[in-house]
Each structure stands twice: as structure tokens, then as C-alpha cells.
Design an enzyme around this catalytic site. Structure first.
Site, mmCIF file in Angstrom:
data_model
loop_
_atom_site.group_PDB
_atom_site.id
_atom_site.type_symbol
_atom_site.label_atom_id
_atom_site.label_comp_id
_atom_site.label_asym_id
_atom_site.label_seq_id
_atom_site.Cartn_x
_atom_site.Cartn_y
_atom_site.Cartn_z
ATOM 1 N N LYS A 1 62.710 30.741 28.789
ATOM 2 C CA LYS A 1 61.476 30.531 28.032
ATOM 3 C C LYS A 1 60.844 31.898 27.781
ATOM 4 C CE LYS A 1 57.072 30.101 28.446
ATOM 5 N NZ LYS A 1 56.611 30.743 27.213
ATOM 6 N N GLU A 61 58.113 38.001 39.847
ATOM 7 C CA GLU A 61 57.817 39.429 39.667
ATOM 8 C C GLU A 61 56.489 39.469 38.944
ATOM 9 O OE1 GLU A 61 59.433 41.804 40.856
ATOM 10 O OE2 GLU A 61 61.488 41.115 41.123
ATOM 11 N N CYS A 77 54.249 46.438 34.036
ATOM 12 C CA CYS A 77 53.852 46.027 35.388
ATOM 13 C C CYS A 77 53.862 47.197 36.350
ATOM 14 C CB CYS A 77 54.786 44.941 35.891
ATOM 15 S SG CYS A 77 56.504 45.455 35.817
ATOM 16 N N GLU A 103 44.136 44.653 37.117
ATOM 17 C CA GLU A 103 45.197 45.072 36.199
ATOM 18 C C GLU A 103 44.696 44.976 34.758
ATOM 19 O OE1 GLU A 103 48.640 42.487 35.719
ATOM 20 O OE2 GLU A 103 49.968 44.211 35.886
HETATM 21 P P1 NAP Z 1 51.700 35.531 31.796
HETATM 22 O O1 NAP Z 1 50.528 35.191 30.981
HETATM 23 O O2 NAP Z 1 51.667 35.233 33.226
HETATM 24 O O3 NAP Z 1 52.927 34.833 31.100
HETATM 25 C C1 NAP Z 1 54.233 34.949 31.571
HETATM 26 C C2 NAP Z 1 55.024 33.741 31.137
HETATM 27 O O4 NAP Z 1 54.520 32.572 31.794
HETATM 28 C C3 NAP Z 1 54.935 33.454 29.647
HETATM 29 O O5 NAP Z 1 56.180 33.013 29.190
HETATM 30 C C4 NAP Z 1 53.884 32.374 29.596
HETATM 31 O O6 NAP Z 1 53.913 31.538 28.460
HETATM 32 C C5 NAP Z 1 54.177 31.574 30.839
HETATM 33 N N1 NAP Z 1 53.025 30.816 31.295
HETATM 34 C C6 NAP Z 1 51.715 31.130 31.143
HETATM 35 N N2 NAP Z 1 50.924 30.186 31.716
HETATM 36 C C7 NAP Z 1 51.754 29.247 32.238
HETATM 37 C C8 NAP Z 1 51.550 28.038 32.951
HETATM 38 N N3 NAP Z 1 50.335 27.597 33.257
HETATM 39 N N4 NAP Z 1 52.648 27.332 33.332
HETATM 40 C C9 NAP Z 1 53.890 27.769 33.039
HETATM 41 N N5 NAP Z 1 54.136 28.895 32.364
HETATM 42 C C10 NAP Z 1 53.093 29.648 31.970
HETATM 43 O O7 NAP Z 1 52.056 37.098 31.678
HETATM 44 P P2 NAP Z 1 52.120 37.972 30.348
HETATM 45 O O8 NAP Z 1 50.728 38.122 29.867
HETATM 46 O O9 NAP Z 1 53.152 37.463 29.421
HETATM 47 O O10 NAP Z 1 52.682 39.359 30.928
HETATM 48 C C11 NAP Z 1 51.879 40.262 31.556
HETATM 49 C C12 NAP Z 1 52.003 40.162 33.059
HETATM 50 O O11 NAP Z 1 53.364 40.250 33.469
HETATM 51 C C13 NAP Z 1 51.311 41.284 33.781
HETATM 52 O O12 NAP Z 1 50.568 40.803 34.862
HETATM 53 C C14 NAP Z 1 52.467 42.153 34.271
HETATM 54 O O13 NAP Z 1 52.155 42.940 35.374
HETATM 55 C C15 NAP Z 1 53.514 41.167 34.545
HETATM 56 N N6 NAP Z 1 54.854 41.778 34.521
HETATM 57 C C16 NAP Z 1 55.502 41.964 35.712
HETATM 58 C C17 NAP Z 1 56.757 42.555 35.735
HETATM 59 C C18 NAP Z 1 57.490 42.762 37.044
HETATM 60 O O14 NAP Z 1 58.699 42.947 37.036
HETATM 61 N N7 NAP Z 1 56.833 42.724 38.175
HETATM 62 C C19 NAP Z 1 57.369 42.930 34.546
HETATM 63 C C20 NAP Z 1 56.684 42.730 33.349
HETATM 64 C C21 NAP Z 1 55.417 42.128 33.367
HETATM 65 P P3 NAP Z 1 53.074 31.895 27.128
HETATM 66 O O15 NAP Z 1 54.122 32.142 26.151
HETATM 67 O O16 NAP Z 1 52.250 30.714 26.793
HETATM 68 O O17 NAP Z 1 52.242 33.078 27.399
#
Ligand code: NAP
Ligand code: MG
Length: 505
Positions: free
Chosen positions: A191, A267, A302, A397
């Protein structure tokens, strides 16, 4: 692979490219059954394509196809050397289509083509290749039993694995998951983030062409609350490998608890410190690393450096060197290969980052550089100087091109500030003394600590976070294979006492 094309060539390719407009299920593009979603180019606001998103019903159907493929065994039980061959063929197809994939990624996410072509694409290919090449060289274990038994501990694929991805490195984060998950023999359902589904969809087509059987690699574009939640709660998905925010990560732990106790690996976010100690050498080089670590990918990373904790005696020197290096970044049209900085991924994300900057302005945080263009939805690299470590800009963040410089009185003070966070993804230390650097590295609470450089390690080293930055496993390295397998103990009785002997006893 650093064969950059000209700006004109990239623009021409962007015009010609055929963009996907449906989910990829059971070996073919098909409508997801959900609402239509416009996929926007954040650099221009133009609609690139419209995709019928996947709804819960279609997610269920795709899961049944993933299970069917897994049980049928054409991929899950084929010889590891054969899976290796097919995955290497996929890498060759990615290489052949690299310009198209790089342009697609840039259009979809606003990332500079320079990064897409020279970092994201080659690293994604290298990641899949590395795991493919490892899979026929990993041995299982025999336990140290007594002579009356032989116990084998074998690793087997988990089954149906859902990969829920963020938008900041759409292709690379997918590679981090599909590399080890497919190499191990799982059926994978991706996804992508709703903002950036294009390269994942194109990859599904390439995977089929490479020989990965139908149902083994499916892509379900959709939003989190529909597709993400349906996957999280699905009783027949065995594992979710998630990359995204800590808040969403917590949802997946709840989904697992409410459904089938599927394995969850997370992650998540970071608030990564960079310690510049009193004896740091080559302050210009230090500043170059920091500028890259903080502003690469517009800070939407991240592992971005977001807190520089600098010894008071070196702060002024570092400030000047940083301003110089920030001045070297070109920012503008992501398709122009001279630009190192593009745009933020969406208007929604722009507003989120801007709200942090509004708060900083309200609290009169001293900025040494940075600007906001609300009309163009553009933010330039912004640095705040002498920030209180308890201020929200230094604790939360931001996920944008925003950096806080915090002053420390000595090494212990710097380490104490660095660890005073709920996150623990990465940290970096600059010091001329390897002893001081290693002692500090030992006490820093983070999954990766780099010394005298900014970085994340590479494909050979595990990557993931401590505390609220991660859960349940590590990406990259052989640790990633462990994430996507279950162990099974097979205990064989070798006791050769027979019935007759037993009766005679
Ligand atoms: P996000 O909002 O948490 O979304 C991540 C994924 O989860 C998306 O595909 C999102 O779908 C889905 N999602 C959101 N809410 C959900 C729910 N209630 N139930 C199930 N799935 C759900 O994160 P983002 O804004 O895309 O990315 C930024 C974050 O990722 C930052 O916090 C960053 O630090 C972290 N990150 C971490 C790493 C690592 O390796 N540690 C690497 C890259 C990024 P949608 O398409 O609807 O948004
Ligand atoms: Mg987009």
C-alpha cells in the site's frame, strides 16, 4: 548509474511517460473499486493521473489472491536460486527503465531528479539485488542437543505480507521491504502512500515481466483509513511491515491486537541529533555533512538531522560554515538536474511545516536563514540558532527543511540533550577523539550512530529505531531476512533404545 540526462530530455520524457491509473492485482491492472483520486504533481499542481483507489472489498479479494499464490507454492516453495534469478532479472528491468522510473518518482513526489536518478533508483536496485544474492547463501541452524536428538531450526516465509509505505522515498522504501520479503518467498501486498503510488504500480508490472508469478506482488493504492486499515485488520494477512509516523505505527499494533496477532514491524519517525563536540575537526566539512543531513529531500527524511547540538565554543564558526553550504543548494523545478532541492510533497504537508514556522515566529526564535513563499507553497532551508531544547521545534518531528542549533556546555551536556527525546532513530557525532566519539556513541539511544559523517549505514547494516522510532525488527542487512521469516523447530528423536530393550529394563 549516475548518468544524468539534460533538463530538456527529462521534460520530454515527462511528456511521453504512460502513467498507471489502476491498482495491480493478480497480475493485471484493475480498478480498485473505491473513490477516484487525483495524483498531483506537487511542483506544478497539475493532475498527473487519476486512480480508482482500492476499497476494503478489493483489499479482501487481493488478499485471497496473495494467499492462493503463496499456498500454490510457485514462488514460496521454488528453489532459492530460482527466486534469485528472477529478482536479478527485475533489477535489470529497473536499470533498463531507470530514466522513466526516476522521472515518474520526481513528478509524483517533487523530489529532485538528481536525487531520484543518482540515489533512489541505484539504491533501490542495489537493495533488491543484495537480498536476491543473499538468499541462496543463508544457512539455517542445528541446535546443540545431546546425542539422542537432532534439532533443526529452519526459516520459512511468513506468508502474506502487507507493506504500508510513506511518501518520502516511495521507491526506495518499497525496495527495502520487497527485497527481503520476496527473496524469502512471501506474497507481498504494497500500500503506497496515497500521494505517491506511481513507481510502485510500475514496479508491479516489471515484476510480472521478470517472472514473479501473479498474486505474489500486488499494489493497492488507497488511503490509510480505507486500504491501510483493511490490511491492518485483515485476518488472513500474516504480517505488516510499516514505515511512516509513530502515530500511525501505533494504529497497526492495535489492528494486530484486534485481529489475528499478525506480526508488526514499524519504522517510524525521528528527531535526530548531531553532536558537534569542542574538538571537532574540519568545521567546513562538518557543516557540509549537516547541510546534507538536514536538507536533503527537503528534510522529509526520517533520519534527517533536525537538532545540531554544538559545543558553545564552536557555535559561531559552525553557523558561518553552515550558511555557506546552504547557499550552495539550488532549489527549483525538480526536473532540472542542477537542483538539489525540490518542493514539499503536498499542500497539506506544506501547511503542516508552515505551522511550525508560524509558531517559531510567534515565539521569536532567532532564524539565521530561511523563507516561506505561501503562494508558491515553497520553503527554503531554515535554521534557528540557540534554541531552547524544550521548544516544540526542538522536540517534535517537523519533517521539513528546518534545523535547530542548540548550544551545549560540554560533551556530557550534549549527550544528555541528545537523549532527551522519545525518538531514537539515528544520531551523529563529530569529534577528533575516537575515544570520546565511541564513548558517546555507546550511550546515545539510537539505532544508528555515525561518527565524523552523516549517514544511515548502507544495505549491509541494519536500520531501525529505538524507543518510539521503531518496533519489532530492522530493515537492511541480513536482519531484514529475519523480519520476513518465521522460525520452525524440527526435533528428531535419535534415541535408539528399542521396544525390546525397554521391556528388558
Ligand atoms: P503516515 O502518515 O504515518 O503514513 C504512512 C502510511 O500509513 C501511508 O501509507 C498512510 O496512508 C498509512 N496510514 C495513515 N493512517 C493510517 C491508518 N489510520 N491506518 C492505516 N494506515 C494508515 O506517514 P507519512 O506522512 O506518509 O510519512 C512521514 C513519516 O514517516 C514520518 O514520521 C517519518 O519519520 C516516517 N518515516 C520513517 C522512516 C524509517 O525508516 N524510520 C522512513 C521514512 C519515513 P495515506 O496514504 O492515507 O497517507
Ligand atoms: Mg503526487
Amino acid at each position: 548509474m549516475s548518468d544524468l540526462q539534460s533538463y530538456e530530455d527529462y521534460k520530454a520524457l515527462a511528456e511521453q511517460i504512460r502513467l498507471p491509473s489502476a491498482a495491480f492485482i493478480n497480475g493485471a491492472y484493475q480498478a480498485g473499486g473505491g473513490v477516484n483520486m487525483d495524483i498531483i504533481n506537487p511542483a506544478t499542481g497539475d493532475i498527473l493521473t487519476t486512480i480508482a483507489m482500492t476499497n476494503a472489498e478489493t483489499t479482501d479479494y487481493a488478499t485471497s489472491k496473495a494467499r492462493e499464490a503463496f499456498d500454490q507454492g510457485q514462488w514460496s516453495r521454488c528453489h532459492p536460486a530460482e527466486r534469485k534469478e528472477i529478482l536479478i532479472r527485475l533489477c535489470k528491468l529497473m536499470t533498463r527503465n531507470r530514466h522513466e522510473l526516476a522521472v515518474m518518482e520526481s513528478l509524483d513526489s517533487g523530489k529532485p531528479i538528481q536525487d531520484c536518478a543518482t540515489i533512489d533508483l541505484p539504491e533501490a536496485i542495489n537493495c533488491i539485488k543484495w537480498h536476491a544474492e543473499a538468499i541462496d547463501k543463508i544457512y539455517d541452524d542445528v541446535a546443540p542437543t545431546g546425542e539422542d536428538a537432532m534439532a533443526m531450526i529452519i526459516r520459512q516465509p511468513i506468508g502474506v505480507v502487507g507493506c504500508v509505505l510513506p511518501w518520502n522515498f516511495p521507491l526506495l522504501m518499497m525496495a527495502w521491504k520487497i527485497g527481503p520479503a520476496l527473496a524469502a518467498g512471501n506474497s507481498v501486498m504494497i500500500k503506497p502512500a496515497e500521494e505517491t503510488p506511481l513507481t510502485a504500480l510500475r514496479m508491479a508490472e516489471l515484476a510480472l515481466e521478470a517472472g514473479i508469478p501473479r498474486g505474489v506482488f500486488q499494489v493497492l493504492p488507497g488511503d490509510g483509513l480505507t486500504t491501510g486499515q483493511a490490511m491492518g485488520l485483515h485476518p488472513d494477512i500474516d504480517m505488516i511491515s510499516f514505515t511512516g509516523s509513530t502515530e500511525t505505527g501505533r494504529h497497526f499494533l492495535r489492528y494486530s491486537a484486534q485481529s489475528n496477532l499478525k506480526k508488526i514491524t514499524l519504522e517510524c519517525g525521528g528527531k535526530n541529533p548531531c553532536l558537534v563536540l569542542k574538538d571537532a575537526e574540519y568545521i567546513n566539512k562538518v557543516a557540509e555533512h549537516i547541510a546534507m543531513g538536514a536538507f536533503w529531500n527537503m528534510g522529509q527524511n526520517c533520519s534527517a538531522i533536525s537538532r545540531v547540538i554544538v559545543d558553545k565554543s564552536r557555535a559561531d564558526e559552525l553557523r558561518k560554515a553552515l550558511l555557506f553550504h546552504i547557499g550552495q543548494f539550488h532549489q527549483g523545478d525538480p526536473l532540472d538536474p542542477k537542483n538539489r532541492l525540490g518542493v514539499l510533497v503536498s499542500d497539506t504537508h506544506f501547511s503542516k511545516v508552515k505551522s511550525f514556522l508560524d509558531k517559531a515566529a510567534k515565539d521569536k526564535l532567532p532564524a539565521i536563514c530561511g523563507s516561506v513563499n505561501a503562494k508558491e507553497k515553497q520553503i527554503t532551508p531554515t535554521v534557528f540558532y540557540d534554541v531552547d531544547p524544550a521548544h516544540i521545534l526542538a522536540t517534535d518531528e517537523v519533517f521539513g527543511p528546518v534545523l535547530c542549533l542548540i548550544l551545549a556546555t560540554d560533551t556530557d551536556h550534549a549527550v544528555q540533550i541528545a537523549n532527551n527525546t522519545n525518538y531514537g532513530l539515528t544520531a551523529s557525532i563529530f569529534s577528533a577523539s575516537i575515544g570520546t566519539a565511541l564513548r558517546s556513541a555507546r550511550v546515545l539511544k539510537a539505532g544508528t550512530v555515525t561518527v565524523n559523517c552523516y549517514g544511515e549505514g548502507d544495505i549491509t547494516t541494519p536500520f531501525g529505531g529505538w524507543k518510539e522510532s521503531g518496533f519489532g525488527g530492522r530493515d537492511n542487512g541480513l536482519a531484514a531476512h529475519d523480519q520476513f521469516t518465521e522460525t520452525k523447530t524440527i526435533w528428531v528423536n535419535l534415541d535408539d533404545v528399542n521396544d525390546e530393550e525397554l521391556i528388558n529394563e
